[in-house]
Design a protein around this motif. Structure first.
Motif, PDB file in Angstrom:
ATOM      1  N   PHE A 164      20.582  27.700  25.160  1.00  0.00           N
ATOM      2  CA  PHE A 164      19.385  27.837  25.988  1.00  0.00           C
ATOM      3  C   PHE A 164      18.804  29.254  25.954  1.00  0.00           C
ATOM      4  N   ASN A 165      19.218  30.033  24.975  1.00  0.00           N
ATOM      5  CA  ASN A 165      18.609  31.325  24.621  1.00  0.00           C
ATOM      6  C   ASN A 165      18.863  32.467  25.606  1.00  0.00           C
ATOM      7  N   GLY A 166      19.188  32.155  26.839  1.00  0.00           N
ATOM      8  CA  GLY A 166      19.362  33.211  27.834  1.00  0.00           C
ATOM      9  C   GLY A 166      20.452  34.202  27.471  1.00  0.00           C
ATOM     10  N   GLY A 167      21.595  33.674  27.007  1.00  0.00           N
ATOM     11  CA  GLY A 167      22.703  34.542  26.642  1.00  0.00           C
ATOM     12  C   GLY A 167      22.354  35.463  25.493  1.00  0.00           C
ATOM     13  N   ASN A 168      21.670  34.924  24.488  1.00  0.00           N
ATOM     14  CA  ASN A 168      21.281  35.744  23.335  1.00  0.00           C
ATOM     15  C   ASN A 168      20.287  36.833  23.727  1.00  0.00           C
ATOM     16  N   ILE A 169      19.353  36.496  24.608  1.00  0.00           N
ATOM     17  CA  ILE A 169      18.384  37.499  25.059  1.00  0.00           C
ATOM     18  C   ILE A 169      19.098  38.602  25.827  1.00  0.00           C
ATOM     19  N   MET A 170      20.021  38.221  26.681  1.00  0.00           N
ATOM     20  CA  MET A 170      20.765  39.211  27.459  1.00  0.00           C
ATOM     21  C   MET A 170      21.585  40.127  26.553  1.00  0.00           C
ATOM     22  N   PRO A 196       3.628  38.712  19.342  1.00  0.00           N
ATOM     23  CA  PRO A 196       4.424  37.804  20.193  1.00  0.00           C
ATOM     24  C   PRO A 196       4.011  37.853  21.660  1.00  0.00           C
ATOM     25  N   VAL A 197       3.724  39.053  22.166  1.00  0.00           N
ATOM     26  CA  VAL A 197       3.314  39.191  23.565  1.00  0.00           C
ATOM     27  C   VAL A 197       1.954  38.521  23.782  1.00  0.00           C
ATOM     28  N   ILE A 205       9.328  40.030  30.609  1.00  0.00           N
ATOM     29  CA  ILE A 205       9.515  41.477  30.433  1.00  0.00           C
ATOM     30  C   ILE A 205      10.529  41.752  29.330  1.00  0.00           C
ATOM     31  N   GLY A 206      11.631  40.990  29.329  1.00  0.00           N
ATOM     32  CA  GLY A 206      12.651  41.173  28.308  1.00  0.00           C
ATOM     33  C   GLY A 206      12.134  40.873  26.911  1.00  0.00           C
ATOM     34  N   LEU A 207      11.398  39.772  26.761  1.00  0.00           N
ATOM     35  CA  LEU A 207      10.852  39.402  25.460  1.00  0.00           C
ATOM     36  C   LEU A 207       9.799  40.404  24.995  1.00  0.00           C
ATOM     37  N   ALA A 208       8.987  40.898  25.928  1.00  0.00           N
ATOM     38  CA  ALA A 208       7.967  41.900  25.582  1.00  0.00           C
ATOM     39  C   ALA A 208       8.625  43.196  25.122  1.00  0.00           C
ATOM     40  N   TYR A 209       9.707  43.594  25.793  1.00  0.00           N
ATOM     41  CA  TYR A 209      10.418  44.815  25.394  1.00  0.00           C
ATOM     42  C   TYR A 209      11.031  44.658  24.006  1.00  0.00           C
ATOM     43  N   ILE A 210      11.670  43.521  23.754  1.00  0.00           N
ATOM     44  CA  ILE A 210      12.270  43.261  22.443  1.00  0.00           C
ATOM     45  C   ILE A 210      11.202  43.268  21.358  1.00  0.00           C
ATOM     46  N   SER A 211      10.033  42.747  21.690  1.00  0.00           N
ATOM     47  CA  SER A 211       8.936  42.689  20.725  1.00  0.00           C
ATOM     48  C   SER A 211       8.550  44.061  20.198  1.00  0.00           C
ATOM     49  N   TRP A 212       8.762  45.089  20.983  1.00  0.00           N
ATOM     50  CA  TRP A 212       8.375  46.437  20.590  1.00  0.00           C
ATOM     51  C   TRP A 212       9.114  46.913  19.336  1.00  0.00           C
ATOM     52  N   PHE A 213      10.220  46.259  18.984  1.00  0.00           N
ATOM     53  CA  PHE A 213      11.018  46.662  17.829  1.00  0.00           C
ATOM     54  C   PHE A 213      10.882  45.665  16.670  1.00  0.00           C
ATOM     55  N   ASN A 214       9.963  44.742  16.797  1.00  0.00           N
ATOM     56  CA  ASN A 214       9.777  43.709  15.785  1.00  0.00           C
ATOM     57  C   ASN A 214       9.116  44.280  14.528  1.00  0.00           C
ATOM     58  N   VAL A 215       9.439  43.716  13.377  1.00  0.00           N
ATOM     59  CA  VAL A 215       8.862  44.163  12.106  1.00  0.00           C
ATOM     60  C   VAL A 215       8.472  42.946  11.273  1.00  0.00           C
ATOM     61  N   TYR A 216       7.698  43.184  10.217  1.00  0.00           N
ATOM     62  CA  TYR A 216       7.359  42.099   9.290  1.00  0.00           C
ATOM     63  C   TYR A 216       8.615  41.627   8.561  1.00  0.00           C
ATOM     64  N   GLN A 217       8.623  40.329   8.221  1.00  0.00           N
ATOM     65  CA  GLN A 217       9.784  39.756   7.557  1.00  0.00           C
ATOM     66  C   GLN A 217       9.386  38.701   6.540  1.00  0.00           C
ATOM     67  N   THR A 218      10.215  38.516   5.543  1.00  0.00           N
ATOM     68  CA  THR A 218      10.195  37.438   4.547  1.00  0.00           C
ATOM     69  C   THR A 218       8.783  36.968   4.177  1.00  0.00           C
TER      70      THR A 218
END
Length: 439
Positions: A359-365, A83-84, A17-30
């Motif tokens: 382990f990525n958890g802290g960064n996601i939080m 990503p989702v 759920i957290g990754l899916a929510y973050i994905s909503w703000f993703n944009v094209y890059q590089t």
């Protein structure tokens, strides 16, 4: 075991759920802009030829990136849903394999798929480049999903002996050998082990097929064009030995930290596997994980996003070895569970920061709690609109102030810095002579 599985399943759902929510703000890059530019300029066929001869041998991965739709996707839809889609694909393909290999129900198989997704995510070296960067996910995440499909095809052919599954397996081997070099080496090792264990015509054909296309990937002219000058003689070999030790230690520490929890969650599956696989065979499969580590040290590459496949494969195979000889390690599952919630262990200086364990958890939080994702998306959209709508050949834009932790973001050079690859990509895509950020 049920209690531990339910805890991890709950965390897996929250993670998704957290990754899916973050994905909503993703944009094209590089490189997303780069691939769209070269394909529009030269066409698919010429782009493929140019890439293979001047850039690298990932004939499938790079070809997939040539279909990047940034030119047609003005609303940035793909980066938000892709990503989702890929995460769901990973969970779905994993579920199919649990259903096929262990005869689980669909519900139980999906549960196992979510559990595997949890471990896959916490082990990622670069979650932003793996999940959210469209170009990166095509090179590193899509092949992992295709590998799961290949595993499914192998089982279907073994059970039915229908040639269609064999031909589909061969096709996927060709695709995977041209996806990325690390996964190609792992697959080649598995094909060699497969033929060593069962020397029939089918396994010989698949091994030879894999070897041919592995060579097609590795001996691409573009690979040699990109090789820089390095030290020679003893210094170079000392560096290679040191890197092999450092890279192996990184992979080993990160995997061992989560092994007790992984074995506890999947102990039922390990018990079934050990009925059909001997310890000697398990060692052979694990040794395959050392091939890409030797390769990366030989070309003087340290820990980076290409290590994702190594770490995941190392986890799967080394955990089986420990289950054979040290099953009681599962009693320390609670230690692993605590470890995965730790923030990044910043024990190395900046120059070697890629060896820090995370382990990525802290960064996601922190992304969910501290980053203004809506502001980041607004800033990125505003930047692209300024560049696109400017009638000048030279454009200077604001720096991105709200920099995310999990979404992939790499800043271009400023007016006082030398042009980097991001400036170059945007200049070509938008047909500008000069694009920089303010100081």
């Amino acid at each position: 075991m049920k209690k531990v599985q339910n805890i991890v399943l709950f965390l897996s759902v929250l993670l998704f759920i957290g990754l899916a929510y973050i994905s909503w703000f993703n944009v094209y890059q590089t490189d997303d802009y780069f691939w769209s530019y070269i394909t529009r300029k030269a066409g698919l066929l010429q782009s493929f030829v140019n890439t293979y001869t001047t850039w690298g041998g990932r004939y499938f991965g790079y070809s997939l990136n040539m279909f990047n739709p940034v030119f047609y996707d003005s609303n940035n839809i793909l980066p938000k849903i892709y990503p989702v889609f890929l995460i769901l694909s990973f969970i779905g393909v994993s579920a199919f394999n649990f259903n096929e290999y262990f005869n689980y129900s669909i519900k139980e198989s999906l549960k196992k798929g979510f559990l595997l997704f949890f471990f896959y995510t916490i082990l990622l070296v670069s979650l932003p480049e793996h999940y959210y960067w469209v170009t990166g996910s095509n090179i590193y995440f899509v092949p992992v999903i295709l590998s799961g499909i290949l595993l499914y095809f192998f089982k279907k052919y073994e059970d039915t002996k229908r040639k269609i599954w064999f031909y589909l397996s061969a096709l996927l081997i060709i695709m995977l050998m041209g996806s990325n070099e690390i996964l190609a080496l792992i697959l080649e090792g598995l094909l060699l082990v497969g033929y060593y264990q069962k020397r029939d015509r089918e396994n010989l054909f698949l091994m030879l097929l894999g070897t041919v296309f592995l060579l097609v990937c590795f001996f691409a002219p573009g690979n040699f064009n990109r090789m820089g000058e390095v030290e020679s003689g003893m210094v170079k070999w000392l560096k290679r030995i040191a890197l092999f030790g450092a890279d192996t230690a990184y992979v080993g520490v990160k995997v061992i930290a989560v092994l007790p929890l992984f074995i506890k969650v999947f102990e039922k599956e390990f018990k079934k596997i050990t009925v059909h696989v001997t310890f000697k065979k398990a060692v052979l499969f694990w040794l395959v994980s050392l091939i890409p580590l030797l390769f990366t040290s030989y070309i003087l590459t340290s820990v980076a996003r290409q290590f994702e496949s190594i770490i995941f494969y190392f986890l799967l195979t080394f955990s089986l070895l420990l289950y054979f000889k040290f099953e009681k390690i599962k009693k320390f599952w609670w230690v692993s569970l605590l470890i995965v919630f730790l923030p990044e262990l910043k024990i190395f200086p900046e120059k070697y920061s890629y060896f820090n364990i995370d382990f990525n958890g802290g960064n996601i939080m922190m992304e969910l709690l501290a980053t203004d994702l809506n502001e980041y998306e607004r800033e990125m959209d505003e930047r692209i609109n300024v560049i696109r709508n400017s009638s000048q050949d030279s454009v200077v834009v604001d720096k991105i102030k709200e920099v995310p932790r999990v979404l992939y973001m790499d800043e271009m050079a400023s007016v006082k810095q030398q042009e980097n690859y991001i400036n170059d990509q945007l200049q070509k895509y938008f047909n500008k002579k000069y694009i920089r950020t303010k100081e």
